[in-house]
Write a protein that holds these residues in place. Sequence first.
Motif, short mmCIF file in Angstrom:
data_model
loop_
_atom_site.label_atom_id
_atom_site.label_comp_id
_atom_site.label_asym_id
_atom_site.label_seq_id
_atom_site.Cartn_x
_atom_site.Cartn_y
_atom_site.Cartn_z
N ARG A 206 1.18 6.83 3.43
CA ARG A 206 2.28 7.62 3.88
C ARG A 206 2.45 7.53 5.36
O ARG A 206 3.61 7.80 5.71
CB ARG A 206 1.63 9.21 3.62
CG ARG A 206 1.32 9.33 2.06
CD ARG A 206 1.03 10.56 1.72
NE ARG A 206 0.65 10.92 0.19
CZ ARG A 206 -0.70 10.87 -0.06
NH1 ARG A 206 -1.68 10.89 0.92
NH2 ARG A 206 -0.81 11.21 -1.41
N ASP A 210 6.11 6.76 6.91
CA ASP A 210 6.64 7.69 8.05
C ASP A 210 6.97 7.18 9.37
O ASP A 210 8.02 7.23 9.94
CB ASP A 210 5.55 8.69 8.61
CG ASP A 210 5.51 9.94 7.19
OD1 ASP A 210 6.40 9.92 6.51
OD2 ASP A 210 4.57 10.61 7.18
N ARG A 213 10.23 5.12 8.73
CA ARG A 213 11.49 6.09 9.18
C ARG A 213 11.93 6.18 10.43
O ARG A 213 12.86 6.45 10.73
CB ARG A 213 11.08 7.40 8.17
CG ARG A 213 10.84 7.22 6.80
CD ARG A 213 10.36 8.53 5.94
NE ARG A 213 9.93 8.37 4.43
CZ ARG A 213 8.69 8.69 4.24
NH1 ARG A 213 8.02 9.23 5.32
NH2 ARG A 213 8.39 8.44 3.17
N ARG A 214 10.62 6.58 11.26
CA ARG A 214 11.08 7.01 12.57
C ARG A 214 11.78 5.97 13.49
O ARG A 214 12.29 6.14 14.29
CB ARG A 214 9.70 7.29 13.45
CG ARG A 214 9.11 8.73 12.80
CD ARG A 214 8.06 9.33 13.90
NE ARG A 214 7.00 8.12 13.95
CZ ARG A 214 5.76 8.35 13.09
NH1 ARG A 214 5.79 9.18 12.20
NH2 ARG A 214 4.99 7.62 13.20
N GLU A 251 5.57 6.34 -2.44
CA GLU A 251 6.23 6.25 -1.48
C GLU A 251 7.57 5.28 -1.62
O GLU A 251 8.65 5.71 -1.05
CB GLU A 251 5.40 5.58 -0.33
CG GLU A 251 4.59 6.73 0.21
CD GLU A 251 4.91 7.85 1.03
OE1 GLU A 251 6.22 7.83 1.37
OE2 GLU A 251 4.73 8.93 1.02
N ASN A 259 14.75 7.62 2.26
CA ASN A 259 14.41 6.43 3.50
C ASN A 259 15.55 5.72 3.84
O ASN A 259 15.41 4.39 3.83
CB ASN A 259 13.17 5.80 3.04
CG ASN A 259 11.75 6.38 3.09
OD1 ASN A 259 12.04 7.40 3.56
ND2 ASN A 259 10.87 5.86 2.53
#
Length: 404
Positions: A206, A210, A213-214, A251, A259
Amino acid sequence: MAEDAVIRELAAAVERSPELAELRVHLATLLVERERFAEALAHCSAVLAQDATHAAALSLLQRCTAGLAGPPPSAGGSSPEFDWGAAEDQVADIVKPAFVDDPAAVVDENDFDAVQRPVTRLTDIAGMADVKKQLELSLLGPIRNPDLMKTFKVSARGGLLLYGPPGCGKTFVAKAVSGELGANFYQVGIADVLSRWLGESENSIRAIFDSARRNAPCVLFFDEVDALGHRRSALSGSAGLRTVVNALLEELDSATSVNDGVYVLGATNAPWDVDPALRRPGRFDRMIFVPLPDAEARAAIMKLHLQDRPVEGINLAEVAKRTDGFSGADLAHICDSATQLAMADSLSSGQIRPVRMSDVDTALTQIRPSTGPWFDTARNVVEFSNRDGTYDALAKYLRRHRVR
């Protein structure tokens, strides 16, 4: 005795996971400290076969070579003393690498543990025309033409799985895709995910998504997908790995909707071991076969691995002609072996000499293609497990090429 026990444990770990370069380097370091140079040299060579630019392995290789050459001769000895102080001047006097019929060099990128922005493009990859064409049609073309995707009501959702024999540049291709898209590149291996603590591996999955994505737009590249996403039916005794597969599936499913700008790529040497659920629509639903390098690519790979070393009169076209069936890693091994021969001769004579074609010839007599067992398995898969056409590209390649 405790130190020997540590070496035995590390050796057992390397045998279980031979692809983990840092583990090999750690073992080789301990072996060098105990002056077990021959054993250390074997591990250094294995690391350099995967990555010929690995700085720690190169440094250890020099220590092993010096150790095997014996202690420096005494002042009264008959053997010439190797003058390391003058070595740099000798190297500077050697003519720059002279290659015959050499194609454009491939620009290599170092591997990174964190998010990076590669500058590698598909044009930096020599040969591999079919792979480039498939990448353009299945991924790059649609992403570059969002209006066309809207017109045909398609999307770039899901992931792309690169598969093929080991040591053939799948990671380099993934970095080139990132460069083409002007996106960040985040490479993930099994060591970045698996933990001995219950629940930590799923949390790692996860956290990885994340982070991607950032840093969007981002190519999220999973290396050795078969290790992370092994068939759950074969994991009855490994509950921890089953939960990792489930977390990865979760995910990947969310990546299809929330995403935006995260492009998931994977690489595997054993696509037949990947959980079928990972290859359903919206996940790794497109596959591209990355074959052995063709003649143009073989010449470029040889030049890449020799370009920062003193060389003289290397005929790349001739070497490429004689290395049909060799992987990129095999070619790197040839370069390393030829270099070791030149280094050993330099240590013996006390004068640095460049790597020559005769060194490459000798290395070629000692090294054989390493991918034979992979193709043996691949032929069985094509013959008995290709009813749905998943491996048609592989089957076509096997029909056209006789791989040793």
